[in-house]
Design an enzyme around this catalytic site. Structure first.
Site, PDB file in Angstrom:
ATOM      1  N   THR A  46       0.828  -1.206   0.000  1.00 47.06           N
ATOM      2  CA  THR A  46       0.000   0.000   0.000  1.00 47.06           C
ATOM      3  C   THR A  46       0.859   1.251   0.000  1.00 47.06           C
ATOM      4  O   THR A  46       0.433   2.309  -0.480  1.00 47.06           O
ATOM      5  CB  THR A  46      -0.937  -0.012   1.217  1.00 47.06           C
ATOM      6  OG1 THR A  46      -1.670  -1.241   1.219  1.00 47.06           O
ATOM      7  CG2 THR A  46      -1.918   1.142   1.187  1.00 47.06           C
ATOM      8  N   TYR A 134       4.834 -12.283   5.041  1.00 42.24           N
ATOM      9  CA  TYR A 134       3.754 -11.729   4.222  1.00 42.24           C
ATOM     10  C   TYR A 134       3.523 -12.701   3.074  1.00 42.24           C
ATOM     11  O   TYR A 134       4.322 -12.780   2.138  1.00 42.24           O
ATOM     12  CB  TYR A 134       4.172 -10.347   3.724  1.00 42.24           C
ATOM     13  CG  TYR A 134       3.129  -9.568   2.954  1.00 42.24           C
ATOM     14  CD1 TYR A 134       1.821  -9.998   2.798  1.00 42.24           C
ATOM     15  CD2 TYR A 134       3.480  -8.343   2.390  1.00 42.24           C
ATOM     16  CE1 TYR A 134       0.898  -9.267   2.088  1.00 42.24           C
ATOM     17  CE2 TYR A 134       2.564  -7.583   1.679  1.00 42.24           C
ATOM     18  CZ  TYR A 134       1.276  -8.051   1.533  1.00 42.24           C
ATOM     19  OH  TYR A 134       0.363  -7.306   0.830  1.00 42.24           O
ATOM     20  N   LYS A 163       1.166 -12.378   7.785  1.00 39.00           N
ATOM     21  CA  LYS A 163       0.074 -11.652   7.147  1.00 39.00           C
ATOM     22  C   LYS A 163      -0.474 -12.564   6.056  1.00 39.00           C
ATOM     23  O   LYS A 163       0.190 -12.824   5.051  1.00 39.00           O
ATOM     24  CB  LYS A 163       0.576 -10.322   6.568  1.00 39.00           C
ATOM     25  CG  LYS A 163      -0.516  -9.522   5.860  1.00 39.00           C
ATOM     26  CD  LYS A 163       0.050  -8.230   5.270  1.00 39.00           C
ATOM     27  CE  LYS A 163      -1.017  -7.488   4.482  1.00 39.00           C
ATOM     28  NZ  LYS A 163      -0.474  -6.269   3.820  1.00 39.00           N
TER      29      LYS A 163
END
Length: 292
Positions: A46, A134, A163
């Site tokens: 992001t 992740y 994640k």
């Protein structure tokens, strides 16, 4: 002990005139903390991390740490598809004051599970910070297998969380069945289903825009107040799915922040602004939501 719990925001990186917009970043960090977030994640997907220079990357992390002033922890994105570069960037993020590291699976070169294990192990040996793996195969072209995650957590105590952004609720349940590693959702629309399977929070895109709603969801779920969690989920779900479906992340969420006046509507190639039709839909969506 796992420090990754609750609602963590994967924050956008504001640009203006091709440069980092430090005042906008500082204001966004303050806005997030005021909303009650449990932690901040700069320089993730992001945050457009692939487009940042190393110096910019470290500056974003250092700025976030400085403004946060230990009011909330900061987990710095530091993963690349080169182990040596990942180790070096992780060390620099640690020196900048990060409280933890988010390490994405190496993308494009698609290592084997042995290669993935050795990659993350190298960072765990080099840097004494808690690590969140992740797992996002849709972006990376490779998935960190459940057995690999479980082994990494078992052999390296600093690898405390993952994640989970595979899109699979059953995959999270399968992981929880064989490992006590902390699982955090990496997909806003399925945070509640994942937490019902034992996940302990979310690394959220939508909390850039609606942090209080996402916080209500995760807090209620952590306290086993499932009716309240369902209400927050319903409040966020349709809005999140429609907004995030307008284009690839982070284009819709950063565009929404820009429409709110929080940053410039500026991206770095290969990220591009929303097409006019999609932007009109976003404006209508924000007006309908009445975010104030």
């Amino acid at each position: 002990m796992n420090p990754f719990r609750g609602m963590w925001t994967a924050i956008v990186t504001p640009f203006r005139g091709g440069q980092l917009d430090r005042p906008a970043l500082e204001q966004h960090v303050e806005r997030q903390i005021a909303a009650g977030v449990d932690g901040l994640v700069p320089c993730g997907t992001t945050g457009e991390s692939p487009t940042l220079s190393v110096e910019e990357h470290v500056e974003v992390v250092a700025t976030t740490v400085r403004v946060a002033r230990q009011r909330v922890p900061v987990c710095a994105g530091a993963g690349t598809n080169c182990t040596a570069k990942t180790v070096e960037l992780s060390r620099r993020c640690a020196d900048a004051g990060a409280d933890g590291l988010l390490l994405v699976a190496p993308y494009y070169n698609r290592p084997s599970q042995v290669g993935l294990f050795q990659h993350f192990a190298a960072v765990a040996r080099a840097v004494r910070l808690p690590i969140m793996l992740y797992n996002i195969p849709g972006r990376c072209g490779v998935e960190i297998a459940i057995d690999t995650i479980a082994r990494l957590h078992r052999e390296f105590p600093s690898i405390t969380a993952v994640k989970h952004a595979t899109g699979s609720v059953s995959g999270a349940a399968d992981l929880a069945d064989v490992s006590d590693i902390a699982i955090l959702s990496g997909d806003d629309p399925i945070t509640l289903p994942l937490m019902s399977q034992g996940a302990v929070g979310v690394v959220s895109v939508m909390s850039n825009l609606i942090p209080k709603t996402v916080k209500r969801l995760t807090q209620a779920a952590l306290e086993s107040r499932w009716i309240d969690a369902q209400l927050a989920h319903r409040e966020a779900y349709g809005f999140s799915k429609r907004l995030l479906g307008l284009d690839i992340n982070p284009i819709p969420i950063k565009s929404a922040a820009a429409i709110k006046g929080w940053c410039a509507e500026e991206f770095r190639l290969p990220m591009c602004p929303l097409a006019p039709e999609a932007r009109a839909k976003l404006v209508a969506l924000l007006e309908e939501r009445d975010l104030g």
